[in-house]
Write an enzyme that holds these catalytic residues in place. Sequence first.
Site, short mmCIF file in Angstrom:
data_model
loop_
_atom_site.label_atom_id
_atom_site.label_comp_id
_atom_site.label_asym_id
_atom_site.label_seq_id
_atom_site.Cartn_x
_atom_site.Cartn_y
_atom_site.Cartn_z
N ALA A 10 -8.60 -0.27 -7.63
CA ALA A 10 -9.94 -0.64 -7.14
C ALA A 10 -9.91 -0.82 -5.63
CB ALA A 10 -10.42 -1.91 -7.83
N ASN A 12 -9.83 1.27 -1.73
CA ASN A 12 -10.89 2.01 -1.03
C ASN A 12 -11.33 3.27 -1.77
OD1 ASN A 12 -11.28 0.29 1.11
ND2 ASN A 12 -9.65 1.21 2.33
N GLY A 14 -10.61 4.25 -4.95
CA GLY A 14 -11.02 3.99 -6.33
C GLY A 14 -12.42 3.37 -6.40
N ARG A 88 10.22 7.87 3.23
CA ARG A 88 9.38 8.63 2.31
C ARG A 88 9.92 8.51 0.89
NH1 ARG A 88 9.44 14.95 2.30
NH2 ARG A 88 11.51 14.28 1.61
N ASN A 95 5.84 4.32 -5.71
CA ASN A 95 4.60 4.81 -6.32
C ASN A 95 4.86 5.47 -7.68
OD1 ASN A 95 2.89 3.74 -4.50
ND2 ASN A 95 2.48 5.62 -3.37
N VAL A 118 -4.67 10.92 -7.81
CA VAL A 118 -5.05 10.85 -6.39
C VAL A 118 -3.93 10.21 -5.56
CG1 VAL A 118 -6.79 10.00 -4.75
CG2 VAL A 118 -7.49 10.63 -7.06
N HIS A 175 -0.24 19.06 -0.50
CA HIS A 175 -1.13 18.20 0.27
C HIS A 175 -0.28 17.58 1.37
CE1 HIS A 175 -4.54 15.78 1.08
NE2 HIS A 175 -4.02 14.65 0.67
N1 APR Z 1 -1.85 -1.05 -11.28
C1 APR Z 1 -3.14 -1.00 -10.87
N2 APR Z 1 -3.49 -0.99 -9.58
C2 APR Z 1 -2.54 -1.05 -8.67
C3 APR Z 1 -1.16 -1.11 -9.01
C4 APR Z 1 -0.85 -1.11 -10.39
N3 APR Z 1 0.42 -1.17 -10.81
N4 APR Z 1 -0.44 -1.15 -7.88
C5 APR Z 1 -1.31 -1.12 -6.85
N5 APR Z 1 -2.57 -1.05 -7.32
C6 APR Z 1 -3.83 -1.04 -6.57
C7 APR Z 1 -3.82 -1.96 -5.37
O1 APR Z 1 -3.98 -3.32 -5.76
C8 APR Z 1 -4.99 -1.42 -4.57
O2 APR Z 1 -6.19 -2.11 -4.86
O3 APR Z 1 -4.09 0.24 -6.03
C9 APR Z 1 -5.10 0.04 -5.02
C10 APR Z 1 -4.86 1.03 -3.88
O4 APR Z 1 -5.92 0.88 -3.01
P1 APR Z 1 -5.79 1.01 -1.42
O5 APR Z 1 -4.54 0.33 -0.98
O6 APR Z 1 -7.09 0.62 -0.84
O7 APR Z 1 -5.51 2.57 -1.21
P2 APR Z 1 -6.61 3.74 -1.17
O8 APR Z 1 -7.04 3.96 0.24
O9 APR Z 1 -7.64 3.50 -2.21
O10 APR Z 1 -5.69 4.98 -1.59
C11 APR Z 1 -5.19 5.07 -2.91
O11 APR Z 1 -4.96 7.44 -2.80
O12 APR Z 1 -5.29 8.88 -1.05
C12 APR Z 1 -4.35 8.20 -1.79
O13 APR Z 1 -2.54 7.79 -0.25
C13 APR Z 1 -3.58 7.20 -0.96
O14 APR Z 1 -1.93 6.71 -2.63
C14 APR Z 1 -3.11 6.24 -1.99
C15 APR Z 1 -4.25 6.26 -3.01
#
Ligand code: APR
Length: 308
Positions: A10, A12, A14, A88, A95, A118, A175
Amino acid sequence: MQQKVTVVGAGNVGAMAAQRLVEREMADVVLVDILEGIPQGKALDMMESAPVERFDARIRGSNGYDETEGSDVVVITAGLARKPGMTRDDLVLKNQEIVGGVTREIARRSPDAILVVVSNPLDAMCEVARRVSGFPRERVFGMAGVLDSARMRWFIAEALGVSVESTHAFVLGGHGDTMVPLPRYSTVGGVPIPELLSQDKLDAIVKRTREGGIEIVNYYKTGSAYYAPSSAVVEMVDAVLKDKKKVLPCAAYLQGEYGMRDVYLGVPVKLGRGGAEQVLEIRLLDEEREALAKSAEAVRELFRILKV
Ligand code: APR
């Protein structure tokens, strides 16, 4: 709504994707995140916008997966961004743990779902989701090419002073740095752009497309792009839910197409209710084929780090 989409993460990308999905009444959405209160709060906040924005799709937030049961499509955006000092390889392994864990929970409750990955590094995370879910390749693919080609379309439209709607752009490969934008298959009103722009301008557009993600990171400093990425996700989900058979560039698992096997790579794909229903093969020039092979090698290198 008749259809159900789960968005995991949830953050940015998502949250923005979820917002676009419900505002367009494309599906009911379940928003999942590990952070307590965040998906619940964002979902409630969005529902409270519904009377004003006038949508009747429902969104619910959760820290668990029971609510996700029976999802038609699951978008996986969960993950960590690379932090200073992290290699990296560290990022891939971290991840992988996150995307692997998410996929396990999802696959148990939605065994027929289509997974749109994503999280970065994209091609490697697609492979994690495919291996962990055990789903056929048609139901596990990644969002990258729609975003990369949208960026390229904007740069073309800006350079020529034309409507974005008149543009089409074609991007192949992984990508990242090894992405392969193809100007000769990119058009304005059906006219290939090498007919309309000088070589210098074409080169600049190709370079800027390749570095599109970094350009935004350099502005934001603490975070990466999300408006365009979420739009790209929604276009793919729309093609699936409406069985549009839309041809879009996606990270797909190749099984012999383009002379490659057992690797995720950005290629044109027919998207419909069955997911990535078909990989379209186009004839490439030698240098394009070489660039694609280089891209595949970079992706394979990441696969070798994976511990799934
Ligand atoms: N289960 C559920 N959610 C999780 C988990 C998990 N195990 N681990 C992390 N998260 C959540 C985080 O709490 C965070 O809210 O994933 C979310 C990632 O959101 P952002 O840090 O805002 O990242 P965002 O900009 O949305 O990008 C998400 O997409 O484009 C790619 O490189 C980017 O890998 C990244 C992904």
